[in-house]
Design a protein around this motif. Structure first.
Motif, PDB file in Angstrom:
ATOM      1  N   ASP A  75       0.691  -0.961  -0.072  1.00 14.71           N
ATOM      2  CA  ASP A  75       0.046   0.145   0.191  1.00 14.71           C
ATOM      3  C   ASP A  75       0.972   1.296  -0.138  1.00 14.71           C
ATOM      4  N   LYS A  91       1.025   4.671   1.860  1.00 15.18           N
ATOM      5  CA  LYS A  91       0.592   5.362   3.165  1.00 15.18           C
ATOM      6  C   LYS A  91       0.535   6.947   3.198  1.00 15.18           C
ATOM      7  N   GLY A 147      -4.331   6.298   6.484  1.00 13.98           N
ATOM      8  CA  GLY A 147      -4.548   4.939   6.463  1.00 13.98           C
ATOM      9  C   GLY A 147      -4.374   3.933   5.218  1.00 13.98           C
ATOM     10  N   TYR A 186      -1.919  -9.870   9.460  1.00 14.49           N
ATOM     11  CA  TYR A 186      -1.322  -9.118   8.578  1.00 14.49           C
ATOM     12  C   TYR A 186       0.050  -8.580   9.118  1.00 14.49           C
ATOM     13  N   ASN A 222      -1.097  -6.619  12.275  1.00 13.71           N
ATOM     14  CA  ASN A 222      -2.475  -6.326  12.284  1.00 13.71           C
ATOM     15  C   ASN A 222      -3.118  -7.492  12.581  1.00 13.71           C
ATOM     16  N   ARG A 251      -6.194  -8.097  11.363  1.00 15.62           N
ATOM     17  CA  ARG A 251      -7.304  -7.820  10.356  1.00 15.62           C
ATOM     18  C   ARG A 251      -6.789  -7.807   8.966  1.00 15.62           C
ATOM     19  N   GLY A 284      -5.909  -5.689   5.618  1.00 16.26           N
ATOM     20  CA  GLY A 284      -5.384  -4.286   5.442  1.00 16.26           C
ATOM     21  C   GLY A 284      -6.694  -3.423   4.652  1.00 16.26           C
ATOM     22  N   ASP A 285      -6.777  -2.108   4.618  1.00 17.34           N
ATOM     23  CA  ASP A 285      -7.445  -1.365   3.859  1.00 17.34           C
ATOM     24  C   ASP A 285      -6.670  -0.324   3.409  1.00 17.34           C
ATOM     25  N   PRO A 286      -6.259  -0.133   2.081  1.00 19.02           N
ATOM     26  CA  PRO A 286      -6.937  -0.711   0.796  1.00 19.02           C
ATOM     27  C   PRO A 286      -6.631  -1.999   0.368  1.00 19.02           C
ATOM     28  N   GLU A 287      -5.480  -2.669   1.184  1.00 22.72           N
ATOM     29  CA  GLU A 287      -5.188  -4.102   0.547  1.00 22.72           C
ATOM     30  C   GLU A 287      -6.265  -4.883   0.106  1.00 22.72           C
TER      31      GLU A 287
HETATM   32  N1  GLY Z   1      -3.384  -0.147   4.716  1.00 22.40           N
HETATM   33  C1  GLY Z   1      -2.692  -0.344   5.989  1.00 22.40           C
HETATM   34  C2  GLY Z   1      -3.713  -0.895   7.100  1.00 22.40           C
HETATM   35  O1  GLY Z   1      -4.811  -1.389   6.750  1.00 22.40           O
HETATM   36  O2  GLY Z   1      -3.281  -0.946   8.061  1.00 22.40           O
END
Ligand code: GLY
Ligand code: AMP
Length: 421
Positions: free
Chosen positions: A206, A208, A220, A263, A280, A282, A284-287
């Protein structure tokens, strides 16, 4: 069968979109969802923090599987609560989610289990923290302990910056983690874990920073792509052996079976050595948006297997991926990340197609039925294409007609991977 997704971002929209494609799924609910999830799922007006109301809904509606998107409900114990009520849910318990929710827990865990990461020290006393910086010099990294959504990290290129960060983070009682600076290229390595085994998803990366050329404040995530060329087959094998397997085994040995998306944010150096920047608990967002565009296997079946306590879990599963690359561009509101402006009308969103999808995040329908912005990251426009350059062209072409006042987006998503070729 009915499934519930908890969360309201583009990651959760993508989860709902993908789960709805399963022939076994009749209905997808999203709590609370956003202005765009409605096409793929039914919205449930319960906030992600009201764990009891979420469990009541799941019980009442006979939800077969609940999938948790964001970290906050995990850290608050939503998985523990659902399980105590006999409700099936995919995600780590509160204890296991500490890999993300407490940086001190994660660093201590990695040290005890020999998982490669930066050297670190934890301080609650400011004077001792300042002395540590004086001793080690810059560059050096200062992190607040606890959930900070990427904002609690200062990569200090000078000792002065590090001292300022320490004073700021310790202005109220708490602790800071001070780490060795790691050089290299970052990648996101995400697995589906069932407590005992881990199944790798495709690799991704991603962006950042808010600005083109990776400049400006951390966000994010302003865009992502998959696969990540820096994760070669050799690096992949090494990450599974040196990071993922010892993490799953170590959590089990410590009595915190990790099931859920795990993650590992990795820093990969020129010799192909990967070290953990952060965990993480969970997706990722936007992964998630780019990964789920590429996933061909049935996500519902995968997560049912991962939560089947009597079966083999994910041990014998092989996932099918679209061979094309995926690339997603985040469109953010005016003022993001410091103070996102709300209520700007959004127009021009194109219909999805086989190779292009627009996932909604901070959008809502106002009283007049107009779609408006409701937070920082508004949309992720995602496309498939081969090679990556084609996915990039498709994503930018798809977002061209989209309009809202003050919109911010990066024009260079994918630049690192395209340069590497
Ligand atoms: N894109 C990084 C995150 O979701 O933490
Ligand atoms: P984190 O919230 O821990 O993921 O940190 C946010 C960002 O800061 C990471 O994505 C990295 O770009 C950077 N970062 C964190 N820790 C380090 C480190 N030890 N060395 C170099 N960069 C780091």
């Amino acid at each position: 069968m009915k499934v519930l997704v908890i969360g309201n971002g583009a990651r959760e929209h993508a989860l709902a979109w993908k789960l709805a494609q399963s022939s076994k799924v009749q209905r997808v609910y999203v709590a609370p969802g956003n202005g765009g999830t409605a096409g793929d799922a039914a919205l449930v007006n319960v906030p992600i923090t009201d764990l009891n109301a979420l469990a009541d809904f799941a019980a009442q509606e006979k939800i077969v599987l609940t999938v948790v998107g964001p970290e906050a409900p995990l850290a608050a114990g939503v998985v523990d609560l659902f399980r105590s009520r006999g409700l099936r849910i995919f995600g780590p318990t509160r204890a296991a989610a500490q890999l993300e929710s407490s940086k001190a827990f994660a660093k201590d865990f990695m040290q005890r289990h020999g998982i490669p990461t930066a050297h670190h020290a934890v301080f609650s006393d400011a004077a001792a923290a300042h002395a540590h910086v004086d001793q080690h010099g810059a560059p050096i990294v200062v992190k607040a302990d606890g959930l900070a959504a990427g904002k609690g990290v200062v990569v200090a290129m000078t000792a002065d910056e590090a001292h300022t960060a320490i004073d700021f983070m310790l202005r109220e009682p708490g602790s800071v983690v001070i780490e060795e600076f790691m050089a290299g290229e970052e990648a996101s390595f995400i697995v589906v874990a069932d407590g005992k085994h881990a199944l790798a998803l495709a690799t991704s990366q991603d962006h950042k920073r808010i600005g083109d050329g990776d400049t400006g404040p951390n966000t994010g995530g302003m865009g992502a792509y998959s696969p990540a060329p820096v994760v070669t087959p050799a690096v992949h094998a090494r990450v599974m052996r040196e990071v993922i397997q010892p993490t799953i085994a170590g959590m089990a040995a410590d009595g915190h079976l990790f099931s859920g998306f795990l993650y590992a944010g990795l820093m990969i150096d020129g010799d192909g050595r990967a070290r953990v920047v952060e965990f993480n608990a969970r997706l990722g967002d936007p992964e998630a948006q780019v990964l789920l565009m590429r996933l061909k296997s049935d996500l519902f079946e995968l997560l049912m297997a991962a939560t089947d306590t009597h079966g083999g879990g994910v041990r014998d599963i092989e996932l099918q991926w679209d061979r094309r690359s995926a690339l997603g561009v985040v469109m953010a509101s005016a003022g993001y990340p410091a103070s996102p402006r709300l209520g700007d009308a959004i127009g021009g969103i194109p219909a999805g197609s086989e190779d292009t999808q627009v996932f909604h995040a901070a959008t809502l329908k106002n009283a007049a039925g107009e779609l408006v912005t409701s937070g920082g990251r508004v949309l992720t426009v995602t496309a498939l294409g081969d090679p990556l350059r084609v996915a990039q062209q498709r994503a930018y072409a798809a977002l061209e007609p989209i309009r809202f006042a003050g919109m911010q987006l990066r024009r260079d998503i994918g630049h690192r991977a395209l340069k590497a070729r």
